[in-house]
Design an enzyme around this catalytic site. Structure first.
Site, PDB file in Angstrom:
ATOM      1  CE  LYS A  17       9.000 -14.016  -7.487  1.00 37.82           C
ATOM      2  NZ  LYS A  17       7.679 -13.463  -7.130  1.00 37.82           N
ATOM      3  CB  ALA A  70       8.363  -7.238   3.956  1.00 38.43           C
TER       4      ALA A  70
END
Length: 283
Positions: free
Chosen positions: A69, A130
Protein backbone atom coordinates in the site's frame (compact mmCIF):
# COMPACT_ATOMS: atom_id res chain seq x y z
CA UNK A 1 -19.52 -14.73 -16.96
CA UNK A 2 -18.63 -14.37 -20.64
CA UNK A 3 -14.99 -13.54 -21.43
CA UNK A 4 -14.38 -11.88 -24.81
CA UNK A 5 -11.48 -10.34 -26.68
CA UNK A 6 -12.69 -6.99 -25.36
CA UNK A 7 -12.85 -7.98 -21.70
CA UNK A 8 -10.93 -5.49 -19.53
CA UNK A 9 -8.76 -6.71 -16.69
CA UNK A 10 -9.01 -5.48 -13.10
CA UNK A 11 -7.30 -7.18 -10.20
CA UNK A 12 -5.72 -7.06 -6.79
CA UNK A 13 -2.00 -7.34 -6.02
CA UNK A 14 -0.59 -8.38 -2.66
CA UNK A 15 1.36 -11.13 -0.93
CA UNK A 16 -0.49 -13.18 0.25
CA UNK A 17 -3.86 -12.55 -1.45
CA UNK A 18 -5.44 -15.86 -2.52
CA UNK A 19 -7.79 -15.66 0.49
CA UNK A 20 -9.37 -12.44 -0.84
CA UNK A 21 -13.15 -12.13 -1.21
CA UNK A 22 -12.76 -9.24 -3.67
CA UNK A 23 -12.80 -11.37 -6.87
CA UNK A 24 -16.14 -12.92 -5.90
CA UNK A 25 -17.61 -9.53 -5.03
CA UNK A 26 -16.49 -7.64 -8.14
CA UNK A 27 -17.10 -10.41 -10.66
CA UNK A 28 -20.65 -10.95 -9.36
CA UNK A 29 -21.32 -7.23 -9.86
CA UNK A 30 -19.75 -7.15 -13.35
CA UNK A 31 -21.94 -10.06 -14.37
CA UNK A 32 -25.10 -8.52 -12.88
CA UNK A 33 -24.54 -5.22 -14.72
CA UNK A 34 -23.39 -7.00 -17.90
CA UNK A 35 -20.04 -5.19 -17.80
CA UNK A 36 -17.17 -6.63 -19.85
CA UNK A 37 -14.61 -6.79 -17.01
CA UNK A 38 -12.96 -9.57 -15.05
CA UNK A 39 -11.32 -9.25 -11.61
CA UNK A 40 -8.41 -11.54 -10.66
CA UNK A 41 -6.08 -11.91 -7.68
CA UNK A 42 -2.32 -11.66 -8.32
CA UNK A 43 -0.07 -12.92 -5.53
CA UNK A 44 3.32 -11.41 -6.29
CA UNK A 45 6.69 -10.71 -4.71
CA UNK A 46 7.75 -8.57 -7.69
CA UNK A 47 5.93 -5.26 -7.29
CA UNK A 48 7.70 -3.22 -9.96
CA UNK A 49 7.46 -5.92 -12.62
CA UNK A 50 3.80 -6.56 -11.78
CA UNK A 51 2.90 -2.90 -12.22
CA UNK A 52 4.84 -2.69 -15.47
CA UNK A 53 3.05 -5.81 -16.72
CA UNK A 54 -0.43 -4.61 -15.77
CA UNK A 55 0.28 -1.26 -17.38
CA UNK A 56 1.67 -2.90 -20.54
CA UNK A 57 -1.41 -5.08 -21.04
CA UNK A 58 -3.66 -2.06 -20.41
CA UNK A 59 -5.38 -3.35 -17.29
CA UNK A 60 -8.09 -0.87 -16.30
CA UNK A 61 -6.94 -0.80 -12.69
CA UNK A 62 -6.27 -2.80 -9.57
CA UNK A 63 -6.55 -2.92 -5.83
CA UNK A 64 -3.46 -3.04 -3.63
CA UNK A 65 -3.15 -4.82 -0.30
CA UNK A 66 -0.34 -5.58 2.13
CA UNK A 67 2.58 -5.21 1.92
CA UNK A 68 2.36 -2.81 -1.06
CA UNK A 69 0.00 0.00 0.00
CA UNK A 70 2.91 2.37 0.63
CA UNK A 71 5.52 0.80 -1.61
CA UNK A 72 3.43 1.30 -4.75
CA UNK A 73 3.33 5.11 -4.48
CA UNK A 74 6.64 5.87 -6.31
CA UNK A 75 5.33 3.97 -9.36
CA UNK A 76 2.20 6.13 -9.71
CA UNK A 77 1.75 9.36 -11.67
CA UNK A 78 -0.72 10.96 -9.26
CA UNK A 79 -2.22 10.25 -5.84
CA UNK A 80 -5.29 11.68 -4.11
CA UNK A 81 -5.30 13.93 -1.04
CA UNK A 82 -6.28 11.05 1.24
CA UNK A 83 -3.33 9.02 -0.08
CA UNK A 84 -0.99 11.97 0.35
CA UNK A 85 -2.09 12.32 3.97
CA UNK A 86 -2.10 8.60 4.77
CA UNK A 87 0.90 7.56 2.62
CA UNK A 88 -1.26 4.63 1.52
CA UNK A 89 -2.89 3.50 -1.74
CA UNK A 90 -5.34 0.63 -2.14
CA UNK A 91 -6.79 1.50 -5.57
CA UNK A 92 -5.10 2.31 -8.87
CA UNK A 93 -6.92 3.61 -11.96
CA UNK A 94 -5.12 3.25 -15.29
CA UNK A 95 -6.23 6.04 -17.63
CA UNK A 96 -4.45 5.16 -20.89
CA UNK A 97 -1.12 4.60 -19.15
CA UNK A 98 -1.51 7.38 -16.56
CA UNK A 99 -1.71 5.73 -13.13
CA UNK A 100 -3.79 7.45 -10.46
CA UNK A 101 -3.80 6.12 -6.91
CA UNK A 102 -6.13 6.63 -3.99
CA UNK A 103 -7.24 4.89 -0.82
CA UNK A 104 -10.86 3.82 -0.45
CA UNK A 105 -10.27 2.12 2.93
CA UNK A 106 -11.29 5.22 4.90
CA UNK A 107 -14.45 5.66 2.85
CA UNK A 108 -15.22 1.96 3.35
CA UNK A 109 -15.02 2.56 7.10
CA UNK A 110 -17.09 5.76 6.90
CA UNK A 111 -19.83 4.20 4.75
CA UNK A 112 -19.92 1.14 7.01
CA UNK A 113 -20.77 3.51 9.86
CA UNK A 114 -23.21 5.49 7.72
CA UNK A 115 -25.11 2.28 6.91
CA UNK A 116 -25.84 2.05 10.65
CA UNK A 117 -26.82 5.75 10.76
CA UNK A 118 -23.61 6.69 12.57
CA UNK A 119 -22.16 10.08 11.58
CA UNK A 120 -18.48 10.85 12.21
CA UNK A 121 -18.96 14.63 12.21
CA UNK A 122 -17.49 16.16 15.40
CA UNK A 123 -17.07 12.70 16.97
CA UNK A 124 -14.16 11.24 18.93
CA UNK A 125 -12.48 8.10 17.60
CA UNK A 126 -10.18 5.71 19.44
CA UNK A 127 -8.18 3.88 16.77
CA UNK A 128 -6.17 0.75 17.55
CA UNK A 129 -3.23 0.42 15.16
CA UNK A 130 -1.37 2.68 12.74
CA UNK A 131 -0.82 0.56 9.62
CA UNK A 132 -2.13 1.11 6.09
CA UNK A 133 -5.85 0.73 6.85
CA UNK A 134 -5.53 2.73 10.08
CA UNK A 135 -3.76 5.68 8.44
CA UNK A 136 -6.39 5.71 5.68
CA UNK A 137 -9.14 5.82 8.34
CA UNK A 138 -7.27 8.60 10.14
CA UNK A 139 -6.89 10.66 6.98
CA UNK A 140 -10.44 10.17 5.71
CA UNK A 141 -11.88 10.77 9.17
CA UNK A 142 -9.90 14.00 9.53
CA UNK A 143 -10.93 15.19 6.04
CA UNK A 144 -14.59 14.42 6.78
CA UNK A 145 -14.88 16.08 10.18
CA UNK A 146 -13.86 13.91 13.14
CA UNK A 147 -13.18 16.14 16.15
CA UNK A 148 -10.48 13.99 17.78
CA UNK A 149 -8.60 10.79 17.01
CA UNK A 150 -6.61 8.93 19.66
CA UNK A 151 -4.28 6.51 17.90
CA UNK A 152 -2.94 3.68 20.05
CA UNK A 153 0.05 1.72 18.74
CA UNK A 154 3.15 -0.06 19.96
CA UNK A 155 6.11 2.16 20.74
CA UNK A 156 8.48 0.66 18.17
CA UNK A 157 10.76 1.80 15.34
CA UNK A 158 7.85 3.30 13.35
CA UNK A 159 6.73 5.62 16.17
CA UNK A 160 8.49 8.76 14.87
CA UNK A 161 7.29 8.12 11.31
CA UNK A 162 3.67 7.83 12.46
CA UNK A 163 4.06 10.99 14.54
CA UNK A 164 5.28 12.86 11.46
CA UNK A 165 2.38 11.43 9.44
CA UNK A 166 -0.07 12.63 12.08
CA UNK A 167 1.43 16.13 12.14
CA UNK A 168 1.11 16.24 8.35
CA UNK A 169 -2.58 15.25 8.59
CA UNK A 170 -3.27 17.90 11.23
CA UNK A 171 -1.62 20.59 9.11
CA UNK A 172 -4.19 19.91 6.36
CA UNK A 173 -7.33 19.32 8.47
CA UNK A 174 -9.09 20.61 11.59
CA UNK A 175 -8.92 17.32 13.50
CA UNK A 176 -6.84 16.86 16.63
CA UNK A 177 -4.87 13.58 16.37
CA UNK A 178 -2.93 12.24 19.36
CA UNK A 179 -0.52 9.30 19.22
CA UNK A 180 -0.60 7.09 22.33
CA UNK A 181 1.26 4.04 23.61
CA UNK A 182 -1.01 0.99 23.44
CA UNK A 183 0.74 -0.37 26.54
CA UNK A 184 -0.69 2.55 28.56
CA UNK A 185 -3.83 0.67 29.58
CA UNK A 186 -5.11 3.37 31.95
CA UNK A 187 -5.01 5.97 29.17
CA UNK A 188 -6.65 3.55 26.74
CA UNK A 189 -9.42 2.82 29.24
CA UNK A 190 -9.94 6.56 29.86
CA UNK A 191 -10.14 7.46 26.16
CA UNK A 192 -12.53 4.60 25.35
CA UNK A 193 -14.84 5.83 28.13
CA UNK A 194 -15.03 9.25 26.41
CA UNK A 195 -15.10 8.00 22.81
CA UNK A 196 -17.99 7.79 20.35
CA UNK A 197 -16.32 5.20 18.09
CA UNK A 198 -13.73 2.49 18.77
CA UNK A 199 -12.04 0.94 15.74
CA UNK A 200 -9.60 -1.97 15.66
CA UNK A 201 -7.27 -1.77 12.65
CA UNK A 202 -4.70 -4.28 13.94
CA UNK A 203 -4.53 -8.02 13.25
CA UNK A 204 -5.40 -8.85 16.87
CA UNK A 205 -8.59 -10.85 16.62
CA UNK A 206 -7.55 -12.63 13.40
CA UNK A 207 -5.93 -16.08 13.37
CA UNK A 208 -3.49 -16.85 14.98
CA UNK A 209 -4.53 -14.05 17.38
CA UNK A 210 -8.26 -14.88 17.32
CA UNK A 211 -8.39 -15.59 21.07
CA UNK A 212 -6.88 -12.19 21.88
CA UNK A 213 -8.28 -8.70 22.42
CA UNK A 214 -6.48 -5.42 23.02
CA UNK A 215 -9.04 -4.07 25.44
CA UNK A 216 -10.88 -5.23 28.55
CA UNK A 217 -14.60 -5.82 28.07
CA UNK A 218 -15.36 -3.65 31.13
CA UNK A 219 -13.98 -0.57 29.34
CA UNK A 220 -16.80 -0.61 26.79
CA UNK A 221 -20.05 1.32 27.21
CA UNK A 222 -23.43 1.00 25.50
CA UNK A 223 -23.17 4.39 23.72
CA UNK A 224 -19.97 3.28 21.94
CA UNK A 225 -19.90 2.13 18.32
CA UNK A 226 -17.34 -0.67 17.90
CA UNK A 227 -15.92 -1.28 14.40
CA UNK A 228 -13.48 -4.13 13.81
CA UNK A 229 -11.74 -4.00 10.42
CA UNK A 230 -11.19 -7.77 10.59
CA UNK A 231 -13.71 -9.88 8.68
CA UNK A 232 -12.35 -13.36 9.35
CA UNK A 233 -13.62 -14.35 11.82
CA UNK A 234 -16.81 -12.36 11.29
CA UNK A 235 -17.26 -11.86 15.03
CA UNK A 236 -13.94 -11.20 16.76
CA UNK A 237 -13.48 -11.33 20.52
CA UNK A 238 -13.71 -7.51 20.53
CA UNK A 239 -17.11 -7.64 18.81
CA UNK A 240 -18.26 -10.38 21.18
CA UNK A 241 -17.41 -8.13 24.13
CA UNK A 242 -19.11 -5.16 22.45
CA UNK A 243 -22.26 -7.19 21.77
CA UNK A 244 -22.42 -8.21 25.44
CA UNK A 245 -22.21 -4.54 26.44
CA UNK A 246 -24.99 -3.47 24.05
CA UNK A 247 -22.71 -1.50 21.72
CA UNK A 248 -23.42 -0.94 18.04
CA UNK A 249 -21.17 -3.53 16.35
CA UNK A 250 -19.79 -3.42 12.80
CA UNK A 251 -17.53 -6.08 11.26
CA UNK A 252 -14.81 -5.69 8.66
CA UNK A 253 -17.07 -7.08 5.93
CA UNK A 254 -18.81 -3.69 5.83
CA UNK A 255 -15.48 -1.98 5.20
CA UNK A 256 -14.59 -4.57 2.53
CA UNK A 257 -17.96 -4.03 0.88
CA UNK A 258 -17.91 -0.24 0.78
CA UNK A 259 -14.22 0.28 -0.04
CA UNK A 260 -14.85 -2.11 -2.93
CA UNK A 261 -17.91 -0.13 -4.00
CA UNK A 262 -15.88 3.09 -4.23
CA UNK A 263 -13.13 1.36 -6.25
CA UNK A 264 -15.73 -0.26 -8.52
CA UNK A 265 -17.20 3.13 -9.42
CA UNK A 266 -13.76 4.64 -10.06
CA UNK A 267 -12.97 1.91 -12.60
CA UNK A 268 -16.36 1.51 -14.29
CA UNK A 269 -18.21 4.82 -13.74
CA UNK A 270 -21.10 2.67 -12.52
CA UNK A 271 -22.51 2.28 -9.01
CA UNK A 272 -21.80 -1.10 -7.49
CA UNK A 273 -25.04 -3.06 -6.90
CA UNK A 274 -24.56 -3.37 -3.14
CA UNK A 275 -27.09 -6.15 -2.61
CA UNK A 276 -25.37 -8.31 -5.25
CA UNK A 277 -21.95 -7.62 -3.70
CA UNK A 278 -23.29 -8.35 -0.22
CA UNK A 279 -24.69 -11.69 -1.34
CA UNK A 280 -21.42 -12.61 -3.10
CA UNK A 281 -19.40 -12.21 0.11
CA UNK A 282 -22.03 -13.75 2.37
CA UNK A 283 -23.43 -10.82 4.35
Amino acid sequence: MKITGYTQLIGIIADPIRHSLSPMMHNACFEYLNLDYVYLAFETEALKETIEGLKAIKARGWNVSMPYKKRIIPYLDEISLVSQLSDSVNTVINDQGYLKGTSTDGLGWKYGLKEKNISIQDKTLVLLGAGGAATAIMAQGAIDGLKEIYVFKRKNQTWSQIQERIEHMMSHTNTQIILCDIEDKELLKEKISDADILTNATDIGMSPHDKECLIDREWLHKDLTVFDCIYHPLETLLLQYAKEKGCMCISGLSMLLYQGAVSFELWTNRKMPIDIARKAIGI
